[in-house]
Design a protein around this motif. Structure first.
Motif, short mmCIF file in Angstrom:
data_model
loop_
_atom_site.label_atom_id
_atom_site.label_comp_id
_atom_site.label_asym_id
_atom_site.label_seq_id
_atom_site.Cartn_x
_atom_site.Cartn_y
_atom_site.Cartn_z
N ILE A 149 -23.18 -14.61 -71.99
CA ILE A 149 -24.58 -14.25 -71.72
C ILE A 149 -24.98 -14.77 -70.34
O ILE A 149 -25.59 -14.07 -69.53
CB ILE A 149 -25.51 -14.79 -72.81
CG1 ILE A 149 -25.25 -14.09 -74.14
CG2 ILE A 149 -26.98 -14.60 -72.40
CD1 ILE A 149 -26.03 -14.69 -75.31
N GLY A 150 -24.66 -16.02 -70.09
CA GLY A 150 -25.01 -16.60 -68.79
C GLY A 150 -24.21 -16.01 -67.65
O GLY A 150 -24.75 -15.70 -66.59
N HIS A 151 -22.89 -15.84 -67.85
CA HIS A 151 -22.01 -15.41 -66.77
C HIS A 151 -22.19 -13.93 -66.44
O HIS A 151 -22.22 -13.55 -65.27
CB HIS A 151 -20.55 -15.68 -67.17
CG HIS A 151 -19.56 -15.26 -66.14
ND1 HIS A 151 -19.35 -15.94 -64.96
CD2 HIS A 151 -18.70 -14.20 -66.11
CE1 HIS A 151 -18.43 -15.33 -64.25
NE2 HIS A 151 -18.00 -14.28 -64.92
N ARG A 152 -22.30 -13.09 -67.46
CA ARG A 152 -22.32 -11.65 -67.23
C ARG A 152 -23.72 -11.09 -67.05
O ARG A 152 -23.90 -10.07 -66.39
CB ARG A 152 -21.60 -10.93 -68.38
CG ARG A 152 -20.11 -11.22 -68.43
CD ARG A 152 -19.45 -10.59 -69.63
NE ARG A 152 -18.00 -10.82 -69.63
CZ ARG A 152 -17.10 -9.98 -69.14
NH1 ARG A 152 -17.50 -8.83 -68.62
NH2 ARG A 152 -15.82 -10.26 -69.17
N PHE A 153 -24.73 -11.72 -67.68
CA PHE A 153 -26.09 -11.20 -67.58
C PHE A 153 -26.96 -11.99 -66.62
O PHE A 153 -28.08 -11.60 -66.32
CB PHE A 153 -26.77 -11.21 -68.96
CG PHE A 153 -26.03 -10.42 -70.01
CD1 PHE A 153 -25.28 -9.31 -69.67
CD2 PHE A 153 -26.10 -10.79 -71.35
CE1 PHE A 153 -24.60 -8.59 -70.63
CE2 PHE A 153 -25.43 -10.07 -72.31
CZ PHE A 153 -24.67 -8.97 -71.96
N GLY A 154 -26.45 -13.14 -66.15
CA GLY A 154 -27.24 -13.95 -65.21
C GLY A 154 -28.49 -14.53 -65.83
O GLY A 154 -29.50 -14.69 -65.16
N GLN A 155 -28.42 -14.87 -67.14
CA GLN A 155 -29.57 -15.41 -67.85
C GLN A 155 -29.32 -16.86 -68.26
O GLN A 155 -28.19 -17.25 -68.55
CB GLN A 155 -29.85 -14.58 -69.11
CG GLN A 155 -30.24 -13.13 -68.83
CD GLN A 155 -31.63 -13.02 -68.27
OE1 GLN A 155 -32.52 -13.80 -68.59
NE2 GLN A 155 -31.85 -12.02 -67.42
N ASP A 156 -30.40 -17.65 -68.30
CA ASP A 156 -30.27 -19.03 -68.73
C ASP A 156 -30.04 -19.09 -70.24
O ASP A 156 -30.70 -18.39 -71.01
CB ASP A 156 -31.53 -19.82 -68.38
CG ASP A 156 -31.65 -20.04 -66.88
OD1 ASP A 156 -30.64 -19.91 -66.18
OD2 ASP A 156 -32.76 -20.35 -66.41
N VAL A 157 -29.11 -19.95 -70.64
CA VAL A 157 -28.73 -20.07 -72.04
C VAL A 157 -28.68 -21.55 -72.42
O VAL A 157 -28.12 -22.37 -71.69
CB VAL A 157 -27.34 -19.45 -72.31
CG1 VAL A 157 -26.99 -19.54 -73.80
CG2 VAL A 157 -27.29 -18.01 -71.84
N ILE A 158 -29.27 -21.87 -73.57
CA ILE A 158 -29.12 -23.19 -74.18
C ILE A 158 -28.14 -23.04 -75.34
O ILE A 158 -28.38 -22.25 -76.26
CB ILE A 158 -30.45 -23.76 -74.68
CG1 ILE A 158 -31.40 -24.03 -73.51
CG2 ILE A 158 -30.23 -25.03 -75.49
CD1 ILE A 158 -32.78 -24.47 -73.93
N LEU A 159 -27.05 -23.78 -75.30
CA LEU A 159 -26.09 -23.81 -76.40
C LEU A 159 -26.30 -25.10 -77.17
O LEU A 159 -26.07 -26.19 -76.64
CB LEU A 159 -24.66 -23.73 -75.86
CG LEU A 159 -23.52 -23.91 -76.87
CD1 LEU A 159 -23.60 -22.85 -77.97
CD2 LEU A 159 -22.17 -23.88 -76.19
N ALA A 160 -26.78 -25.00 -78.40
CA ALA A 160 -27.09 -26.17 -79.22
C ALA A 160 -25.98 -26.38 -80.25
O ALA A 160 -25.78 -25.53 -81.13
CB ALA A 160 -28.44 -25.99 -79.91
N ASP A 161 -25.27 -27.50 -80.14
CA ASP A 161 -24.22 -27.85 -81.09
C ASP A 161 -24.86 -28.61 -82.24
O ASP A 161 -25.23 -29.78 -82.11
CB ASP A 161 -23.16 -28.71 -80.38
CG ASP A 161 -21.92 -28.91 -81.24
OD1 ASP A 161 -21.99 -28.66 -82.46
OD2 ASP A 161 -20.89 -29.33 -80.69
N MET A 162 -24.97 -27.95 -83.40
CA MET A 162 -25.70 -28.52 -84.54
C MET A 162 -24.77 -29.17 -85.56
O MET A 162 -25.22 -29.60 -86.63
CB MET A 162 -26.56 -27.43 -85.19
CG MET A 162 -27.49 -26.77 -84.20
SD MET A 162 -28.48 -25.43 -84.88
CE MET A 162 -29.81 -26.35 -85.63
#
Length: 424
Positions: free
Chosen positions: A181-194
């Motif tokens: 999502i971040g690499h291909r769409f250029g959007q900020d992403v939060i990845l939350a390890d739960m």
């Protein structure tokens, strides 16, 4: 009648749902002239987008509202359904206005499609007017629109990834989708390890965070966008990790709503939040899966995964009746010498077509894991990279702005690996 309402809801597109913001913490009282409207509002009240609102539904229209609210405090929002002629409805609303607090909002459900009535209602201060018959999604959209100024910052999408069994690769899929999502769409992403005691987010991204998700849920009264930003570990320009503590010094007995404040702030802080949820069944896990914008279940093609996936799909359809069903990803398809359920049979059994069938590629996934890399970083031109890219497009509903020419379609790749399984 209930089945017909669900049929109407089923026709609502995912794009329509994405445009509806969650309703804030308000008190709503509805006064309905028909059982159809009562049922639609009751179903709407059960939706995840209405989870913060407190809704009470009464029989009777505007006249009942006037009578009921004369002796009690008026709620944040009054929903009135009326089948009365326009002049009667306007008279009753005038009486209602006399007893309402200044900040009370009014939503009218009418049975007359007349722009003159609409203009007159707006002139009298009515917040919105919708035409019966209504379904739950229409009701939620109208209420959300009334509070759009208060919910305008809730723009981010939350994707919850979980496994039908432990060890099926759900975390790997979640991490790769977040990266894409971040690499291909250029959007900020939060990845939350739960997965608080055993999370692998920091390993897969080759990071060494000093703090993360544990601090975010320890003192929710201190949590805000500034603190969340401090707790995030930057991976690159777009992807940030909210890492698990990965510590066995304590146990993690969490309440059902333990992650609610975090999800609220994450939604307001980034366009996309990817939740890596471990395979467990606790009150907080059920709550997070219920509240997410989309749920992605990763499964392997065997009987235990089939049973668990079917049970999870049934639960999610029940608690999320107005949302599309969860997405299914079949992982490690075509493992040598392992008896497998064919992808077609798996799909028929759970009633959902998988959005991706990821082949068993032990060397590729092992190399990525050991190196702390994503699959496209190890082999950008591999079939697995193509499949994950297509799955990311399906999950987000976005086209790949960095897609290279010659990338094969998901259906072609799924067909190839399905044929491989059949021939083994």
């Amino acid at each position: 009648m209930k089945s017909s309402i669900h049929n109407l809801v089923a026709e609502a597109s995912l794009d329509q749902r994405r445009e509806i913001a969650a309703v804030p913490r308000v008190v709503i009282q509805a006064f309905c002239d028909s059982p159809d409207a009562m049922e639609a509002i009751e179903l709407a009240a059960q939706d995840r987008l209405m989870a913060r609102a407190r809704v009470t539904v009464h029989s009777g229209g505007a006249a009942s509202a006037v009578q009921a609210l004369q002796s009690e405090p008026t709620p944040s929002l009054i929903v009135v359904e009326s089948r009365d002629p326009a002049e009667v409805l306007l008279s009753q609303l005038d009486r209602l206005a006399e007893i309402c607090d200044a900040g009370t909002k009014v939503l009218v459900i009418g049975h007359t499609n007349d722009v003159a009535i609409y203009r007159e209602l707006v002139r009298r201060g009515v917040s919105d007017y919708i035409i019966a018959p209504v379904d739950p999604v229409t009701v939620i959209a109208a209420i959300s629109g009334i509070y759009s100024d208060e919910t305008s910052d809730k723009l981010g999408q939350v994707y919850a990834f979980t496994g039908a069994k432990g060890g099926v690769g759900s975390s790997t899929i979640a991490h790769n989708v977040g990266w894409m999502i971040g690499h291909r769409f250029g959007q900020d992403v939060i990845l939350a390890d739960m997965d608080l005691p055993f999370g692998t987010g920091s390993l897969d991204l080759n990071l060494d965070p000093a703090q993360g998700i544990n601090e975010a849920i320890q003192d929710v009264n201190r949590l805000d966008s500034v603190l969340l930003d401090r707790l995030l570990t930057k991976y690159d320009h777009h992807l940030s990790l909210l890492a698990a503590p990965v510590s066995l010094e304590r146990t993690y007995e969490l309440s059902g709503d333990a992650f609610d404040p975090l999800l609220d702030i994450a939604q307001a802080s980034a366009p996309f939040t990817v939740l890596d949820i471990p395979h467990l069944w606790t009150s907080w896990a059920k709550n997070v899966l219920t509240l997410a914008d989309q749920v992605v279940i990763t499964a392997e093609p065997d009987l235990a995964n089939l049973r668990n996936a079917k049970n999870m799909v049934g639960f999610l359809k029940q608690v999320r009746p107005n949302d599309p069903p969860p997405k299914i990803i079949l992982n490690r398809v075509g493992m040598p010498k392992r008896p497998e359920i064919k992808p077609r049979d798996f799909a028929d059994a759970i009633g959902i077509e998988p959005i991706a069938c990821v082949p068993f590629e032990a060397h590729l996934f092992g190399t990525a894991s050991n190196n702390g890399q994503m699959i496209p970083q190890v082999s950008a031109k591999s079939g697995v990279s193509d499949i994950l890219a297509r799955a990311t497009q399906v999950i987000t509903g976005r086209k790949d702005t960095k897609r290279q020419k010659g990338v094969r379609g998901l259906s072609q790749l799924v067909g190839k690996f399905t044929s491989k399984v059949k021939n083994q």
